[in-house]
Motif scaffolding. Structure first.
Motif, PDB file in Angstrom:
ATOM      1  N   SER A   1       3.144  77.471-148.447  1.00  7.03           N
ATOM      2  CA  SER A   1       1.826  78.041-148.680  1.00  7.03           C
ATOM      3  C   SER A   1       0.901  77.087-149.402  1.00  7.03           C
ATOM      4  CB  SER A   1       1.925  79.315-149.516  1.00  7.03           C
ATOM      5  OG  SER A   1       2.766  80.226-148.895  1.00  7.03           O
ATOM      6  N   LEU A   2       1.469  76.310-150.319  1.00  3.13           N
ATOM      7  CA  LEU A   2       0.579  75.570-151.193  1.00  3.13           C
ATOM      8  C   LEU A   2       0.396  74.098-150.858  1.00  3.13           C
ATOM      9  CD1 LEU A   2       1.395  77.022-154.707  1.00  3.13           C
ATOM     10  CD2 LEU A   2      -0.483  77.558-153.182  1.00  3.13           C
ATOM     11  N   LEU A   3       1.369  73.501-150.175  1.00  2.30           N
ATOM     12  CA  LEU A   3       1.278  72.039-150.011  1.00  2.30           C
ATOM     13  C   LEU A   3      -0.018  71.556-149.362  1.00  2.30           C
ATOM     14  CD1 LEU A   3       2.605  69.371-150.521  1.00  2.30           C
ATOM     15  CD2 LEU A   3       3.695  69.525-148.288  1.00  2.30           C
ATOM     16  N   PRO A   4      -0.431  72.114-148.221  1.00  3.75           N
ATOM     17  CA  PRO A   4      -1.679  71.594-147.642  1.00  3.75           C
ATOM     18  C   PRO A   4      -2.842  71.733-148.607  1.00  3.75           C
ATOM     19  CG  PRO A   4      -0.542  72.998-146.063  1.00  3.75           C
ATOM     20  CD  PRO A   4       0.161  73.158-147.374  1.00  3.75           C
ATOM     21  N   PHE A   5      -2.880  72.888-149.272  1.00  4.61           N
ATOM     22  CA  PHE A   5      -3.994  73.112-150.180  1.00  4.61           C
ATOM     23  C   PHE A   5      -3.916  72.171-151.371  1.00  4.61           C
ATOM     24  CE2 PHE A   5      -7.503  75.044-151.943  1.00  4.61           C
ATOM     25  CZ  PHE A   5      -7.273  75.479-153.237  1.00  4.61           C
TER      26      PHE A   5
ATOM     27  N   TRP B   1      -2.698  69.285-151.439  1.00  2.00           N
ATOM     28  CA  TRP B   1      -3.122  67.961-150.979  1.00  2.00           C
ATOM     29  C   TRP B   1      -4.631  67.844-151.059  1.00  2.00           C
ATOM     30  CZ3 TRP B   1      -1.252  63.376-150.314  1.00  2.00           C
ATOM     31  CH2 TRP B   1      -1.908  62.443-149.509  1.00  2.00           C
ATOM     32  N   PHE B   2      -5.293  68.906-150.652  1.00  4.43           N
ATOM     33  CA  PHE B   2      -6.739  68.919-150.694  1.00  4.43           C
ATOM     34  C   PHE B   2      -7.236  68.900-152.133  1.00  4.43           C
ATOM     35  CE2 PHE B   2      -9.910  68.558-147.785  1.00  4.43           C
ATOM     36  CZ  PHE B   2     -10.888  69.542-147.756  1.00  4.43           C
TER      37      PHE B   2
ATOM     38  N   ALA C   1      -7.081  65.580-153.415  1.00  7.68           N
ATOM     39  CA  ALA C   1      -8.183  64.778-152.870  1.00  7.68           C
ATOM     40  C   ALA C   1      -9.426  64.918-153.730  1.00  7.68           C
ATOM     41  CB  ALA C   1      -8.478  65.198-151.439  1.00  7.68           C
TER      42      ALA C   1
ATOM     43  N   LYS D   1      -9.575  62.228-156.270  1.00  3.10           N
ATOM     44  CA  LYS D   1      -9.464  60.823-155.883  1.00  3.10           C
ATOM     45  C   LYS D   1     -10.819  60.141-156.005  1.00  3.10           C
ATOM     46  CE  LYS D   1      -5.587  61.351-152.752  1.00  3.10           C
ATOM     47  NZ  LYS D   1      -5.120  61.489-151.383  1.00  3.10           N
TER      48      LYS D   1
ATOM     49  N   LEU E   1      -9.991  58.304-150.867  1.00  3.46           N
ATOM     50  CA  LEU E   1     -10.011  59.464-149.964  1.00  3.46           C
ATOM     51  C   LEU E   1      -9.540  59.120-148.570  1.00  3.46           C
ATOM     52  CD1 LEU E   1     -13.276  61.381-150.725  1.00  3.46           C
ATOM     53  CD2 LEU E   1     -10.962  62.250-150.839  1.00  3.46           C
TER      54      LEU E   1
ATOM     55  N   PRO F   1      -2.106  56.955-146.834  1.00  2.00           N
ATOM     56  CA  PRO F   1      -2.693  57.821-147.853  1.00  2.00           C
ATOM     57  C   PRO F   1      -2.125  57.558-149.239  1.00  2.00           C
ATOM     58  CG  PRO F   1      -1.958  59.107-145.977  1.00  2.00           C
ATOM     59  CD  PRO F   1      -1.454  57.734-145.766  1.00  2.00           C
TER      60      PRO F   1
ATOM     61  N   VAL G   1      -1.072  59.020-152.892  1.00  2.00           N
ATOM     62  CA  VAL G   1      -0.636  60.322-153.391  1.00  2.00           C
ATOM     63  C   VAL G   1      -1.217  60.634-154.756  1.00  2.00           C
ATOM     64  CG1 VAL G   1       1.327  61.716-154.078  1.00  2.00           C
ATOM     65  CG2 VAL G   1       1.500  60.257-152.090  1.00  2.00           C
TER      66      VAL G   1
ATOM     67  N   SER H   1     -13.568  73.650-152.561  1.00  2.00           N
ATOM     68  CA  SER H   1     -12.522  74.593-152.156  1.00  2.00           C
ATOM     69  C   SER H   1     -11.677  74.987-153.330  1.00  2.00           C
ATOM     70  CB  SER H   1     -11.586  74.010-151.108  1.00  2.00           C
ATOM     71  OG  SER H   1     -12.226  73.056-150.366  1.00  2.00           O
TER      72      SER H   1
ATOM     73  N   ALA I   1       0.454  82.903-154.715  1.00  3.00           N
ATOM     74  CA  ALA I   1       0.536  81.631-153.983  1.00  3.00           C
ATOM     75  C   ALA I   1       0.531  81.884-152.482  1.00  3.00           C
ATOM     76  CB  ALA I   1       1.808  80.877-154.387  1.00  3.00           C
TER      77      ALA I   1
ATOM     78  N   PRO J   1      -3.351  80.624-148.635  1.00  4.50           N
ATOM     79  CA  PRO J   1      -3.831  80.220-147.305  1.00  4.50           C
ATOM     80  C   PRO J   1      -4.826  81.215-146.725  1.00  4.50           C
ATOM     81  CG  PRO J   1      -1.453  79.970-147.428  1.00  4.50           C
ATOM     82  CD  PRO J   1      -1.869  80.662-148.674  1.00  4.50           C
TER      83      PRO J   1
ATOM     84  N   VAL K   1     -13.464  75.890-144.727  1.00  5.42           N
ATOM     85  CA  VAL K   1     -12.799  74.895-145.559  1.00  5.42           C
ATOM     86  C   VAL K   1     -11.479  74.475-144.934  1.00  5.42           C
ATOM     87  CG1 VAL K   1     -11.610  74.564-147.741  1.00  5.42           C
ATOM     88  CG2 VAL K   1     -13.828  75.644-147.704  1.00  5.42           C
TER      89      VAL K   1
ATOM     90  N   MET L   1     -10.004  70.913-143.834  1.00  5.02           N
ATOM     91  CA  MET L   1      -8.795  70.454-144.508  1.00  5.02           C
ATOM     92  C   MET L   1      -7.760  70.000-143.502  1.00  5.02           C
ATOM     93  SD  MET L   1      -6.373  72.743-146.961  1.00  5.02           S
ATOM     94  CE  MET L   1      -5.525  73.521-145.624  1.00  5.02           C
TER      95      MET L   1
ATOM     96  N   TYR M   1      -8.622  66.792-141.930  1.00  7.27           N
ATOM     97  CA  TYR M   1      -8.300  65.718-142.866  1.00  7.27           C
ATOM     98  C   TYR M   1      -6.800  65.431-142.849  1.00  7.27           C
ATOM     99  CZ  TYR M   1      -8.367  63.311-147.477  1.00  7.27           C
ATOM    100  OH  TYR M   1      -8.243  62.423-148.508  1.00  7.27           O
ATOM    101  N   ILE M   2      -5.997  66.506-142.798  1.00 14.33           N
ATOM    102  CA  ILE M   2      -4.550  66.338-142.843  1.00 14.33           C
ATOM    103  C   ILE M   2      -3.998  65.747-141.552  1.00 14.33           C
ATOM    104  CG2 ILE M   2      -2.377  67.638-142.904  1.00 14.33           C
ATOM    105  CD1 ILE M   2      -3.560  69.401-144.989  1.00 14.33           C
TER     106      ILE M   2
ATOM    107  N   TYR N   1      -5.231  58.471-142.201  1.00 13.12           N
ATOM    108  CA  TYR N   1      -5.081  58.767-143.627  1.00 13.12           C
ATOM    109  C   TYR N   1      -4.646  60.213-143.863  1.00 13.12           C
ATOM    110  CZ  TYR N   1      -9.972  59.974-142.547  1.00 13.12           C
ATOM    111  OH  TYR N   1     -11.114  60.448-141.959  1.00 13.12           O
TER     112      TYR N   1
ATOM    113  N   LEU O   1      -2.145  63.595-144.237  1.00 10.90           N
ATOM    114  CA  LEU O   1      -0.891  63.963-144.875  1.00 10.90           C
ATOM    115  C   LEU O   1       0.231  64.138-143.867  1.00 10.90           C
ATOM    116  CD1 LEU O   1       0.620  64.935-147.397  1.00 10.90           C
ATOM    117  CD2 LEU O   1      -0.163  67.227-146.883  1.00 10.90           C
TER     118      LEU O   1
ATOM    119  N   PHE P   1       1.785  60.993-143.133  1.00  9.85           N
ATOM    120  CA  PHE P   1       2.394  60.459-144.337  1.00  9.85           C
ATOM    121  C   PHE P   1       3.750  61.110-144.581  1.00  9.85           C
ATOM    122  CE2 PHE P   1       2.393  58.009-147.996  1.00  9.85           C
ATOM    123  CZ  PHE P   1       2.668  58.751-149.134  1.00  9.85           C
TER     124      PHE P   1
ATOM    125  N   TRP Q   1      -0.457  79.079-140.434  1.00  7.52           N
ATOM    126  CA  TRP Q   1      -0.418  78.849-141.878  1.00  7.52           C
ATOM    127  C   TRP Q   1      -1.346  79.802-142.597  1.00  7.52           C
ATOM    128  CZ3 TRP Q   1      -4.152  76.937-145.406  1.00  7.52           C
ATOM    129  CH2 TRP Q   1      -3.637  76.564-146.654  1.00  7.52           C
TER     130      TRP Q   1
END
Lengths: 270, 420, 296
Positions: free
Chosen positions: A17-21, A23-24, A27, A30, A35, A40, A42, A241, C106, C110, C117, C121, C124-125, C130, C132, C135, C165
C-alpha cells in the motif's frame, strides 16, 4: 504457523500500500537534479524547497480548504439523505427497493463524460457554476448510488425484531431510526461516509468544468494545474500529494475507530 | 403550485455581475508575466477588471474546458487562449469571433507569417498570435566537437554521427536520440517534421484526401521506425512526451534531442541539467532532396462569439499582443513570441542570443494544415503513427492505406454539399 | 403500515429528486443525442436525426471493437484482482494485533490519493530511465531497464496494476465491514467443535461474506468500465491504441473531436455492456442483494 503468517501478511500489505506513495514522498525532498537522476537516487537531500513552492507559488492550502468544505458538506448531506432512503426501502416495499437499487446502479454505470454537458447547463441555469452549492449538489447526486447501496446492504442485515419491539413500546419511527438502527449500522455508515468523502475529495472531471475560478478550485483541479506547458514539476507534485493525503489519513484513522466501536455495539445484540 | 422550484432561483439574486468585467480563460501563470500584465492593464483602464477562469496548461485538457463552455454557449467568456491547431475548428464551429475589423492585413504584417496562416480560415482571421514555438534540434556541442562533426543537415547524417559517437564513447548509458513518440498530439508534430522534410505531406489539402500512403511519407515513417527508434534510441521514447525526453537529454544520456525552444533554458540550467553550457541548437535535418521542416506550435488570443462586449475584449487582446508587451514578455520569460521584431531587438538578443537561430527556424515553420476537422484527423494520424513505429514488423503500407481511408471519410465531410 | 407508506415516500424523495435531476435527465439527454448526427465544428451539417446510424457505425468501427476488447480484458482482470487482494487484506485486517488502526489507515492511502496525483505518480514510477519500477527490478544497471509504457502488453499491465493498487482498498473496506458483522459466537462455536482455520474460513466466513463480496465485485466492475484518468495521464490510449479503453475513446469523440452523436452512442454502449454484466452477476450469484430485510 499463524503466528508467522500474520506479521508477514501485515508487512506485505503495508509495503504494497505504501511503497509507491512513499517513493513519491521521498521525491518531494529531493533536489531538482535528483528527481530525474538515472539511475534513481534513493536517499533525498531533505530539501524543503518543493513544499515551500507548492504552498507559496501554487496555492496548495487554498485548494485543500476548498476540497475540505466540498467533501465535508457532500458527505454529511449524502449520508443523511442516503440513510433515510436506505432505511425506508429496506424496511418495506420489497419491490420498490429492488427497482430503486437497480435504477441507482444503472445511473452510476453511465459514463460521466456524456453527462457533463447537461449537468453544466443545469448548474448554469441555477447560477451555481463557480459556487460551492453547485458542485456540492452535483457530488451528492453522484455519490448517492454508492451511499444508498452500501447503507441498504447494512440496514438489511439488521434484525427487524428490535425495531418492532421498540415501536410496540411506543417509540416513533424517527426515534427508532436514531436510537436503535443508526448505532447498530454504524460500521456501514462510517464505511459509506469514508467512501463518499474520498470520492468527493478526489473527483476531478466535474470539478474541472464547474469550478474554473481559482479561489474555489478543489485539490484535484489545483493539482492538474501544476504542470506547465511542457514541464511537470515532479517535486511540487510530490510535496502537494504528501500534504494533501495527510488529512485523509487522519480522517481514516478517526473513522476506523468508529467502525470498531460500532462493532462492539453490534456484537452485544447477539 | 408549490413555491419550492422558485427557491432554486434565489442564488441568481446573489450572483454579482459586473458590467465591466472581462472574462479571460487562461492557464495558471507559471512564469509570473500574466499577473503583472493584467495588473498593468487594469491600472491603465480604470473601471475594467480581468476575471480569470483557469484551466490546465495541457492542450487537450484546455480544449475540453473551452469546448464545454462553447458548446453550452457560455456568455460569461470574452477572451481565451487558443492552441495553434484550433482556430479553424473554432471558426467553423462559430465559437471564435472573426477579428478582421480589429486586426486587418496591415496589422498582421509584423507577425510571423506561419502563425498568421494558422489563424486564418476561409479568408478571415480568428486569433492574434502571442507565442510561437517551432521544433528544433538540440545537440551536445562538446561531443560533436570531440568527434569533429558539424551539426547534421540530413537525417542519414545525424544517424551516422549518432552511431559513431555512441560507439566511440563506450558509455552504456548514452543513446543517440531523444524525441517524443508517445501516442499524443506531439507525435504528429515529430512525425510531420520527418514527412515534410522528405517532400511528403500529412494530407492533400487541395484534393481533400489522405496522403500517408505516398512513397515519401511511408519512407519517412519507415526511417523513424527502423533507424531513429530501431538503431539510435531507447524503446522508451515510445512513451515520452516533452518532459521525459528532455530529462533524458539533460541527464547527458542522449547526443541529439528534438524539442521546442523552451528546452534551451532548461537544458542550460545548472540546477537541473548535467549538461549546462554544452548544448547546441540548430534547425532540424531534412532527407536528401528535401528541406528542413519545423512543426509550428504556439498560443493565440481569441474573442468568443458569445461575448457581450467584444470591443472591450479587443482592448485587452490588443494590449497583450502589442509590440512593447511582447518584447517585455520575451525579456521576462525567454519564450518565443509572434512578432518578428522581438527576435531582432538588441535588448532581447543580449539576454537570449539563441533567438537569432530561433527566428530563422520559426520563419520557416510549417503549421499543421488548418482545418475544422483537425482533431479527428490528428487522432487518426496518431493511431497510425503509433501503430507503425511501435511494432518492429508493422506493415506500414497496410496501416497507411487504412489510415488514408479513414482520413478520406473525415475530409469528405468538408466537401461542399453539392459535390456530395 | 399505510401511515408509514406516506412517510416512506418522504424518506426516499430527496435522493430521488437529486438523482432524477442530475443523473437521469442528463443520461436521457445524452441517449437522445446518440440518435443524431451532430459534429460541433461542422455546424452547417446541422443536427440531423439519423436513428440507429451511429450504432451501426459503432458496430463497424474497428477502433471500437478493439477498444471493447481492451476494456473487457481490463475489467475482468482488474475486478478479479481487486476483489481477491481486497478480500485478503480484509481478512488480515480483521485479526487483532497491535497497530491495527495504523495498518488500516495505511491500506486506505492508495484509495485516498486523488487519481490526478496517482496517475502522475505511476508515470514517474514506470519511467524507463528514472523510475522506481526499473530500480526495483534491476537496481543500478540502467542498461537492462524496461520501458513498460512503451510496449502494448506491458502498458496494459501497468494500467491494470495502477488501478488495482488504488482500488483494492475500496474492496477491502467493504469486505472488512462485511466481515465485522459476522458474529464472533459462530467462530467460537466452530472452535469448540474443533474446526481448523481453513474450515472456519470456508464454512463460516465466505458464505456470510457473499453479500459484501458481491457488492465489492459489482462496484469494482462498474468502476473499471469507467476508468479514464489513468489512461489519460499515463498512456493517452497508446501505445498504438493498446490501452484505448471505451470510455477514453468516447471522451475523445465528444470533447476532442466534437462528434457528439457518435460519442454519445459510445457512452450508451458502455452503459448497456455494464448493465448486462451487472445483471449477469445478480442472476448468477444471488438476487438476495436486492431484497429488503423485512422480506426475510
Amino acid at each position: 504457523m499463524k503466528k508467522f503468517l500474520l506479521p508477514l501478511g501485515v508487512a506485505a500489505v503495508v509495503v504494497y500500500s505504501l511503497l509507491p506513495f512513499l517513493w513519491f514522498v521521498l521525491a518531494s525532498w529531493k533536489s531538482p537534479a535528483q528527481l530525474t537522476a538515472i539511475p534513481p537516487v534513493v536517499v533525498p537531500e531533505f530539501h524543503w524547497g518543493f513544499y515551500r513552492s507548492a504552498i507559496v507559488n501554487y496555492g496548495l492550502l487554498g485548494y485543500i480548504k476548498n476540497s475540505a468544505i466540498v467533501a465535508g458538506a457532500t458527505t454529511v448531506v449524502s449520508i443523511a439523505i442516503g440513510a433515510l432512503a436506505a432505511y425506508a426501502l429496506t424496511r418495506f416495499h420489497a419491490v420498490w427497493l429492488r427497482w430503486y437499487l437497480l435504477v441507482l446502479l444503472c445511473v452510476s454505470m453511465f459514463p460521466q463524460i456524456a453527462v457533463a454537458g447537461p449537468v453544466w447547463r443545469i448548474l448554469n441555469a441555477l447560477g451555481w457554476l463557480n459556487r460551492y452549492p453547485g458542485i456540492i449538489v452535483a457530488y451528492i447526486s453522484f455519490s448517492l448510488p454508492l451511499a444508498i447501496w452500501i447503507l441498504s446492504t447494512f440496514f438489511k442485515e439488521l434484525p427487524y425484531e428490535i425495531e418492532e419491539a421498540a415501536l410496540v413500546d411506543g417509540c416513533t419511527r424517527t426515534q427508532v431510526l436514531r436510537l436503535i438502527v443508526l448505532p447498530l449500522a454504524a460500521p456501514g455508515i462510517f464505511t459509506a461516509a469514508i467512501l463518499v468523502f474520498i470520492y468527493a475529495w478526489n473527483e476531478f472531471f466535474f470539478a474541472l468544468i464547474i469550478l474554473t475560478s481559482p479561489p474555489l478550485q478543489t485539490l484535484p483541479v489545483g493539482i492538474a494545474l501544476f504542470p506547465g506547458e511542457y514541464t511537470i514539476p515532479w517535486g511540487e507534485l510530490a510535496a502537494a500529494s504528501t500534504i494533501a493525503t495527510l488529512p485523509l489519513i487522519a480522517l481514516t484513522l478517526l473513522f476506523q475507530q468508529r467502525i470498531v466501536r460500532g462493532l462492539s455495539a453490534g456484537a452485544a445484540k447477539g | 403550485m408549490k413555491p419550492w422550484p422558485a427557491l432554486l432561483l434565489l442564488p441568481l439574486l446573489f450572483s454579482p455581475v459586473h458590467a465591466a468585467d472581462i472574462r479571460f480563460v487562461t492557464w495558471r501563470d507559471t512564469q509570473g508575466f500574466l499577473d503583472r500584465l493584467i495588473a498593468e492593464f487594469e491600472a491603465q483602464n480604470p473601471g475594467l477588471k480581468i476575471v480569470r477562469d483557469v484551466g490546465p496548461h495541457s492542450s487537450t485538457e484546455f480544449h475540453d474546458l473551452l469546448a464545454q463552455k462553447f458548446r453550452n454557449r457560455d456568455r460569461g467568456m470574452d477572451v481565451f487562449f487558443m492552441d495553434v491547431i484550433w482556430p479553424a475548428e473554432f471558426a467553423a464551429a462559430g465559437w471564435a469571433l472573426p477579428l478582421d475589423r480589429f486586426f486587418a492585413r496591415d496589422a498582421q504584417k509584423p507577425f510571423l507569417p506561419a502563425a498568421i496562416r494558422a489563424n486564418t480560415y476561409a479568408g478571415a482571421i480568428y486569433g492574434v498570435p502571442l507565442f510561437v514555438d517551432a521544433g528544433l534540434l538540440y545537440y551536445r556541442k562538446d561531443l560533436l566537437r570531440k568527434y569533429k562533426f558539424s551539426p547534421p543537415h540530413t537525417w542519414p547524417e545525424l544517424l551516422e554521427q549518432a552511431k559513431t559517437i555512441v560507439a566511440g564513447e563506450k558509455d552504456a548509458g548514452l543513446t543517440g536520440f531523444s524525441g517524443q513518440f508517445k501516442q499524443y498530439e506531439g507525435l504528429v508534430c515529430d512525425m510531420m517534421e520527418y514527412i515534410l522534410s522528405n517532400n511528403g505531406a500529412l494530407w492533400d489539402e487541395a484534393r481533400l484526401s489522405g496522403a500517408l500512403r505516398s512513397a515519401a511519407a511511408e519512407e519517412a515513417v519507415r526511417f523513424v521506425r527502423d533507424r531513429i527508434i530501431g538503431e539510435i534510441s531507447h524503446r522508451g521514447v515510445l512513451a515520452y512526451q516533452e518532459p521525459e525526453s528532455l530529462a533524458l537529454f539533460s541527464e547527458g544520456r542522449a547526443v541529439f534531442h528534438r524539442n521546442w525552444p523552451y528546452a534551451w533554458a532548461e537544458a542550460n540550467d545548472a540546477r537541473k541539467s548535467k549538461i549546462a553550457g554544452r548544448v547546441g541548437m540548430t534547425p532540424l535535418p531534412a532527407f536528401p532532396g528535401g528541406a528542413s521542416a519545423a512543426a509550428l506550435g504556439g498560443w493565440q488570443l481569441g474573442i468568443s462569439r458569445y461575448s457581450r462586449q467584444p470591443d472591450l475584449a479587443w482592448r485587452f487582446v490588443e494590449f497583450m499582443t502589442r509590440a512593447e508587451t511582447q518584447k517585455r514578455i520575451a525579456l521576462w520569460t525567454g519564450r518565443g513570441m509572434a512578432r518578428e521584431a522581438v527576435y531582432r531587438d538588441a535588448e532581447v538578443l543580449e539576454q537570449y542570443p539563441q533567438f537569432r537561430t530561433q527566428l530563422e527556424i520559426s520563419t520557416r515553420a510549417a503549421p499543421r494544415p488548418p482545418t475544422p476537422v483537425y482533431v479527428p484527423l490528428s487522432n487518426i494520424m496518431q493511431r497510425y503513427f503509433s501503430a507503425a513505429i511501435s511494432a518492429r514488423d508493422s506493415d506500414i503500407d497496410r496501416l497507411a492505406r487504412h489510415a488514408d481511408r479513414e482520413m478520406d471519410r473525415v475530409l469528405d465531410l468538408l466537401r461542399p454539399r453539392a459535390a456530395r | 403500515m399505510k401511515r408509514f407508506d406516506r412517510a416512506a415516500v418522504w424518506f426516499v424523495l430527496p435522493s430521488l429528486f437529486l438523482v432524477a435531476l442530475f443523473s437521469i435527465y442528463p443520461i436521457c439527454d445524452s441517449a437522445r443525442l446518440s440518435f443524431y448526427r451532430m459534429i460541433l465544428m461542422l455546424p452547417w451539417l446541422g443536427e440531423k436525426f439519423v436513428g440507429l446510424e451511429n450504432y451501426g457505425d459503432l458496430a463497424g468501427d474497428p477502433v471500437v471493437l478493439a477498444s471493447l476488447g481492451v476494456t473487457l480484458l481490463f475489467v475482468a482482470v482488474s475486478a478479479a484482482l481487486e476483489v481477491s487482494i481486497g478480500a485478503g487484506m480484509a481478512l488480515l485486517l480483521n485479526e487483532s494485533f497491535r497497530g491495527r488502526g495504523l495498518v488500516r489507515a495505511a491500506v486506505l492511502v492508495p484509495w485516498a490519493i486523488p487519481t490526478v496525483v496517482s496517475s502522475q505518480m505511476w508515470r514517474y514510477i514506470f519511467n524507463d530511465r528514472y523510475g522506481l519500477f526499473n530500480f526495483l527490478l534491476f537496481g543500478r544497471d540502467a542498461s537492462r531497464y524496461l520501458a513498460p509504457l512503451a510496449e502494448p502488453g506491458l502498458a496494459r499491465a501497468a494500467i491494470v496494476f495502477a488501478d488495482v493498487w488504488k482500488t483494492s482498498s475500496f474492496a477491502a473496506l467493504i469486505i472488512l465491514a462485511g466481515l465485522q458483522t459476522i458474529p464472533d459466537e459462530l467462530y467460537e462455536a466452530a472452535e469448540v467443535d474443533g474446526a481448523s482455520a481453513w474450515q472456519k474460513l470456508r464454512r463460516i466466513t465466505l458464505p456470510l461474506l457473499k453479500p459484501a463480496l458481491l457488492l465489492a465485485l459489482l462496484f469494482r466492475t462498474i468502476d473499471a468500465f469507467k476508468v479514464f484518468d489513468l489512461v489519460f495521464v499515463m498512456t493517452q490510449g497508446g501505445p498504438a491504441d493498446s490501452t484505448n479503453v471505451l470510455q477514453f475513446y468516447g471522451y475523445k469523440k465528444i470533447f476532442a473531436e466534437g462528434m457528439i452523436g457518435y460519442g454519445s452512442a459510445i457512452s450508451v454502449g458502455v452503459f448497456f455492456i455494464s448493465l448486462a454484466l451487472a445483471l449477469l452477476y445478480i442472476k448468477l450469484i444471488g438476487a438476495s442483494v436486492l431484497e429488503s430485510g423485512a422480506a426475510r
